[in-house]
Design an enzyme around this catalytic site. Structure first.
Site, PDB file in Angstrom:
ATOM      1  N   SER A 146      47.770  20.623 -40.883  1.00  0.00           N
ATOM      2  CA  SER A 146      49.165  20.255 -39.984  1.00  0.00           C
ATOM      3  C   SER A 146      48.836  20.700 -38.659  1.00  0.00           C
ATOM      4  O   SER A 146      48.051  21.461 -38.120  1.00  0.00           O
ATOM      5  CB  SER A 146      50.206  21.004 -40.600  1.00  0.00           C
ATOM      6  OG  SER A 146      51.367  20.952 -39.716  1.00  0.00           O
ATOM      7  N   TYR A 159      52.841  29.121 -44.860  1.00  0.00           N
ATOM      8  CA  TYR A 159      52.402  27.684 -44.596  1.00  0.00           C
ATOM      9  C   TYR A 159      51.762  27.486 -43.327  1.00  0.00           C
ATOM     10  O   TYR A 159      50.668  26.783 -43.514  1.00  0.00           O
ATOM     11  CB  TYR A 159      53.798  26.809 -44.235  1.00  0.00           C
ATOM     12  CG  TYR A 159      53.370  25.217 -44.194  1.00  0.00           C
ATOM     13  CD1 TYR A 159      52.903  24.316 -45.171  1.00  0.00           C
ATOM     14  CD2 TYR A 159      53.711  24.888 -43.048  1.00  0.00           C
ATOM     15  CE1 TYR A 159      52.861  22.891 -44.836  1.00  0.00           C
ATOM     16  CE2 TYR A 159      53.378  23.303 -42.555  1.00  0.00           C
ATOM     17  CZ  TYR A 159      52.720  22.543 -43.725  1.00  0.00           C
ATOM     18  OH  TYR A 159      52.476  21.188 -43.295  1.00  0.00           O
TER      19      TYR A 159
END
Length: 271
Positions: A146, A159
């Protein structure tokens, strides 16, 4: 470097294929003639997608229902493929999830489930399947990270840390694989129109206000850019000009400036 040539006894494993980017990555590979093995927990969705791809592209499709948080479930994937007479020439580690909120209010079980899916599964499947690719002298791996990988992310600390690991791990392994005939890329998408935000606990309003609209891309756009990048042997693939600029700015901005700003803006930290 092109993807390995399709063949009846070869397959592309796509984890997290039951929705979002995973579904579109499977479609992108099938459009290129690659047989696909769809892996996720939701077997009903996988079978629907498998039927769609087999009918639309005349490729061999397989379904393996697996819990990627579980080591035994992951370890059974190569064994199951071998029993079906298949060799994994392509591996797409797409499965992922996120928790939200401050660590001080986190649930340990949920945090560990995220790490097992976002980090442990990537390492485990690469360790299981990359040696065979190297031995055969062909293969391709796409790990999904990401743009959160380029800076710490208050409000989603686990995350962001997981995706930073995937970015670093992929870049290091890619360097090790030079000259072996195996390529490895990491996909770093920005905001994507999928179920991911809902599962993470964000409302539609929170997700739409979190980042500018021009940074949002469809799962189809992200998947096509990812597979094109893998075909070309790119190391890092960031779909969208806005996201590439954003990732660079986040990477070079001093943390003493960036982190307070991110903490103020993150919807999970607003009271």
């Amino acid at each position: 470097m092109a993807l390995p040539a399709p063949a009846p006894d070869r397959t592309a494993i796509v984890t997290g294929a039951s929705s979002g980017i995973g579904t579109e990555l499977a479609r992108a590979l099938a459009r290129r003639g690659q047989g696909v093995t769809l892996v996720a927990r939701r077997e009903d969705r996988l079978r629907e997608l498998a039927e769609e791809l087999a009918k639309a592209h005349q490729v061999r499709t397989e379904v393996i229902a697996a819990d990627l948080t579980d080591e035994r479930s992951r370890a059974a994937i190569p064994t199951e493929l071998a029993a079906r007479g298949l060799t994994a020439d392509i591996l797409v580690n797409n499965a992922g999830l996120s928790t939200t909120g401050p660590v001080a209010k986190s649930t340990p079980e949920k945090e560990l489930a995220m790490i097992r899916t976002d980090v442990e599964a990537v390492v485990h499947l690469c360790s299981l399947l990359v040696p065979g690719m190297v031995e055969r002298g062909r293969g391709a791996v796409l790990n999904v990270a990401s743009t959160a990988a380029f800076q710490p992310l208050p409000g989603q600390a686990g995350y962001g840390g997981s995706k930073a690991f995937v970015l670093s791990y992929t870049q290091a392994t890619r360097a090790e694989l030079k000259g072996t005939g195996v390529t490895m890329s990491v996909l770093c998408p920005g905001p994507v129109e999928t179920e991911f935000a809902d599962v993470a606990g964000f409302t539609d309003e929170q997700t739409s206000n979190a980042l500018p609209k021009f940074m949002w891309l469809s799962a189809h756009e992200v998947a096509e850019t990812a597979i094109e990048g893998l075909e070309k042997g790119k190391g890092v693939v960031i779909p969208g000009v806005g996201n590439r600029v954003g990732a660079y700015v986040a990477h070079v901005t001093p943390r003493r400036v960036l982190l307070p700003l991110l903490a103020r803006q993150h919807p999970a930290l607003k009271t």
